[in-house]
Design an enzyme around this catalytic site. Structure first.
Site, PDB file in Angstrom:
ATOM      1  N   THR A 186      41.666  39.806  37.444  1.00  0.00           N
ATOM      2  CA  THR A 186      42.487  40.985  37.227  1.00  0.00           C
ATOM      3  C   THR A 186      43.237  41.213  38.538  1.00  0.00           C
ATOM      4  O   THR A 186      42.998  40.517  39.512  1.00  0.00           O
ATOM      5  CB  THR A 186      41.526  42.140  36.840  1.00  0.00           C
ATOM      6  OG1 THR A 186      40.923  41.771  35.609  1.00  0.00           O
ATOM      7  CG2 THR A 186      42.178  43.469  36.733  1.00  0.00           C
ATOM      8  N   ASN A 198      42.751  39.432  31.691  1.00  0.00           N
ATOM      9  CA  ASN A 198      41.309  39.220  31.602  1.00  0.00           C
ATOM     10  C   ASN A 198      40.924  38.031  32.473  1.00  0.00           C
ATOM     11  O   ASN A 198      40.855  38.164  33.674  1.00  0.00           O
ATOM     12  CB  ASN A 198      40.822  39.079  30.156  1.00  0.00           C
ATOM     13  CG  ASN A 198      39.311  39.254  30.073  1.00  0.00           C
ATOM     14  OD1 ASN A 198      38.720  39.794  30.998  1.00  0.00           O
ATOM     15  ND2 ASN A 198      38.689  38.821  29.010  1.00  0.00           N
ATOM     16  N   THR A 253      45.718  43.326  33.958  1.00  0.00           N
ATOM     17  CA  THR A 253      44.935  42.108  33.756  1.00  0.00           C
ATOM     18  C   THR A 253      45.388  41.287  32.563  1.00  0.00           C
ATOM     19  O   THR A 253      45.963  41.826  31.614  1.00  0.00           O
ATOM     20  CB  THR A 253      43.440  42.478  33.562  1.00  0.00           C
ATOM     21  OG1 THR A 253      42.649  41.308  33.600  1.00  0.00           O
ATOM     22  CG2 THR A 253      43.198  43.206  32.249  1.00  0.00           C
ATOM     23  N   ASP A 312      36.676  41.021  25.839  1.00  0.00           N
ATOM     24  CA  ASP A 312      36.086  42.253  26.387  1.00  0.00           C
ATOM     25  C   ASP A 312      35.442  43.115  25.300  1.00  0.00           C
ATOM     26  O   ASP A 312      34.762  44.085  25.608  1.00  0.00           O
ATOM     27  CB  ASP A 312      37.133  43.076  27.155  1.00  0.00           C
ATOM     28  CG  ASP A 312      37.145  42.712  28.636  1.00  0.00           C
ATOM     29  OD1 ASP A 312      36.232  41.993  29.089  1.00  0.00           O
ATOM     30  OD2 ASP A 312      38.068  43.147  29.351  1.00  0.00           O
TER      31      ASP A 312
HETATM   32  N1  GLY Z   1      39.334  42.324  31.615  1.00  0.00           N
HETATM   33  C1  GLY Z   1      38.622  42.967  32.621  1.00  0.00           C
HETATM   34  C2  GLY Z   1      38.445  44.420  32.362  1.00  0.00           C
HETATM   35  O1  GLY Z   1      39.258  45.025  31.699  1.00  0.00           O
HETATM   36  O2  GLY Z   1      37.472  44.983  32.800  1.00  0.00           O
END
Ligand code: GLY
Length: 570
Positions: free
Chosen positions: A382, A402, A400, A424
């Site tokens: 991120t 991800n 991000t 996620d």
């Molecule tokens: N993809 C990492 C987060 O949103 O925590």
């Protein structure tokens, strides 16, 4: 005679460049803690993961823009110069404080496509297919970044045509790769080939090296469509057509309706007192606000400063607090628009007091229950940036794809990576995602729902004025890093540079392991082990960026020494 010698010399140079690149990113190699990246300035500052992105932001401040202008230019430039995490195909969160005293939280998190189903990543035997939630066309949620940027624009002063131009120029004319970027691209070549239907510019026959120019003509065209047509230049028209074509070729499920109906959501920011300060942070669907509030409130009345920074007592207490908060994260937290989350109870003094009742000062706690996941430090890609201006506006944005390069899918003809944010979600209760995080019903997949995040863009106010702007990338380690950075400055009295660069640690309930950075003191590790902790050394944790407002509105902007991060200002 001369020719073979020259060839040998060239080969040696290539090998040295390549190895330097490797060294720059080797997660087990402690970075040089002596590297300090601080700008002391008077008017405005930007700290981001890349020097060109920080520069683009400061250029907007110099042109008369405010912190929102600088944030937009920085965010768009990151999408060009830091393709592993900067993005227009992902999403994120902004927490901001305006010169008029308003606190804002903007949610431009991706959402599940309408065709997504709760069990879409389970095979016929009910086994979780995290390979599909993490890679390729099925892994993407509907991107939110561009909708977010146009919401940010409502607070800005300059036109989008000015703010987006640095990104267009860098995409069109190219920019020189850093050693870390060259290494990162080289280590992802196989995935780029495997998951793309059209080979992207990131694939190269010979290894990338520091100083190579990366030109992204398709991305430049996409950015020009956004410049000329606004958010519709992304969610409709040619860019949408290219995304849908990519989905058709790769058997993805994003539709035109998914794109057209995406909206960024302004939410009430989470505010709570910590000692004499007010913490302003992100509400759900980020877990960050709830988890940060729980952790800070559980240590607020403990004598941390008396224990001392990185003392066994302090690390033990903070680890147990992290364990408790992350257990609640797994059980209770998800998108509140879809699932009822008892936030008030989870953050109440009575509840947190009862949670701490089992704390044993001399013994590690124990995370029983479901099987442990495995952390994957390589994928914590991120990115976070902070901006502050001369008028009292402050912006903290974490955005991000991800994992590094998200789904690894570049939209053919449009030149940008799509996220793999669907991972996620909790794809199956108890099955860890790529960060080892587990979840339940609260974070199960549903059409249109936003997946739980750890991103924790945060501000600290002192008497109503911005004192700190803080944030970091790092998957599930984000919230523990923000927690530690705040405690380091507010309780232990560390300098901003030390709070950013000193070694961090992380516990997330499951797996029941305490992760420490390579430079974490050996003697403390040994004592924690003898108390019952399973201590595991891992690579760098996060890339924390902080701006601190000093007396007389002097600004101290600190970029993390762990990456290419740069603080700039004027
Ligand atoms: N993809 C990492 C987060 O949103 O925590």
């Amino acid at each position: 005679m001369l020719q073979p010698l020259i060839r040998l010399l060239l080969l040696c140079t290539l090998i040295i460049f390549y190895c330097n690149g490797l060294q720059a990113q080797d997660p087990q190699t402690p970075f040089a803690y002596s590297v300090r990246k601080t700008a002391f300035v008077n008017h405005g500052a930007v700290v981001s993961a890349h020097p060109l992105a920080s520069k683009a932001g400061v250029d907007m401040l110099r042109k008369g823009g405010n912190a929102f202008d600088a944030a937009i230019a920085t965010q768009l430039t990151l999408a060009v110069v830091y393709p592993a995490a900067g993005n227009i195909g992902g999403g994120g969160f902004m927490v901001a404080h305006t010169s008029t005293g308003k606190d804002l939280a903007l949610d431009f998190r991706e959402k599940a496509p309408a065709a997504a189903t709760r069990d879409m990543y389970l095979d016929s035997a009910g086994n979780a297919r995290t390979d599909l939630s993490q890679n390729g066309h099925l892994a993407s949620g509907v991107p939110g970044a561009i909708a977010g940027i146009f919401e940010e624009l409502r607070y800005a002063k300059l036109p989008m045509s000015t703010l987006i131009q640095p990104a267009i120029d860098l995409a069109e004319n190219g920019f020189a790769l850093t050693a870390a970027e060259a290494h990162s691209l080289n280590s992802t070549q196989e995935a780029f080939k495997r998951y793309n239907t059209v080979l992207p510019v990131f694939v190269k026959a010979t290894p990338w090296k520091a100083g190579d120019t990366l030109v992204q003509k398709d991305l430049a065209m996409t950015l020009k469509r956004i410049r000329d047509k606004g958010a519709k230049g992304f969610y409709e028209g040619e860019t949408a057509r290219l995304i849908l074509e990519e989905m058709r070729r790769g058997k993805g499920i994003l539709t035109a309706a998914d794109l057209q109906t995406y909206t960024a959501k302004t939410r009430p920011a989470t505010l709570f007192p910590y000692k004499q300060y007010t913490i302003v942070t992100m509400p759900l669907p980020s877990s960050g606000g709830v988890v940060l509030q729980q952790m800070l409130k559980m240590v607020e009345n403990q004598p941390l400063a008396g224990y001392g920074f990185e003392s066994v007592k302090a690390v033990h207490l903070m680890t147990e607090v992290e364990r408790l908060a992350y257990a609640d994260r797994a059980q209770y937290l998800g998108d509140r628009d879809y699932y009822s989350v008892p936030v008030d109870t989870l953050t109440s003094q009575a509840y947190l007091h009862s949670r701490m009742a089992a704390f044993q000062p001399d013994k590690a706690g124990n995370s029983k229950d479901i099987s442990a996941g495995v952390l994957s430090p390589k994928s914590e890609e991120t990115t976070h940036f902070d901006v502050i201006d001369n008028d009292g506006n402050a912006v903290s944005i974490t955005t991000t794809l991800n994992g590094g390069y998200g789904s690894r899918v570049v939209v053919g003809g449009a030149g940008f990576f799509l996220n793999n944010e669907m991972d996620d979600f909790s794809v199956k209760p108890g099955v860890p995602n790529m960060y080892g995080a587990v979840g339940t019903e609260a974070n199960a997949i549903a059409p249109g729902k936003r997946m739980l995040s750890s991103m924790t863009p945060t501000l600290v106010l002192d008497k109503g004025k911005v004192f700190l702007v803080v944030g970091t990338p790092g998957g599930t380690t984000i919230t523990t890093s923000v927690f530690q950075t705040l405690v380091d400055i507010l309780d232990f009295g560390l300098s901003t540079q030390d709070a950013v660069n000193n070694p961090k640690f992380h516990h997330q309930w499951l797996p029941d392991e305490l992760y420490v950075e390579p430079a974490f003191p050996t003697a403390v590790r040994e004592q924690l082990t003898s108390m019952g902790y399973k201590v595991i050394q891992r690579g760098s944790i996060g890339r924390t960026e902080v701006i601190k407002v000093l007396p007389g509105h002097k600004l101290e902007a600190v970029g993390d020494g762990r990456g290419d991060d740069t603080a700039e200002g004027y």
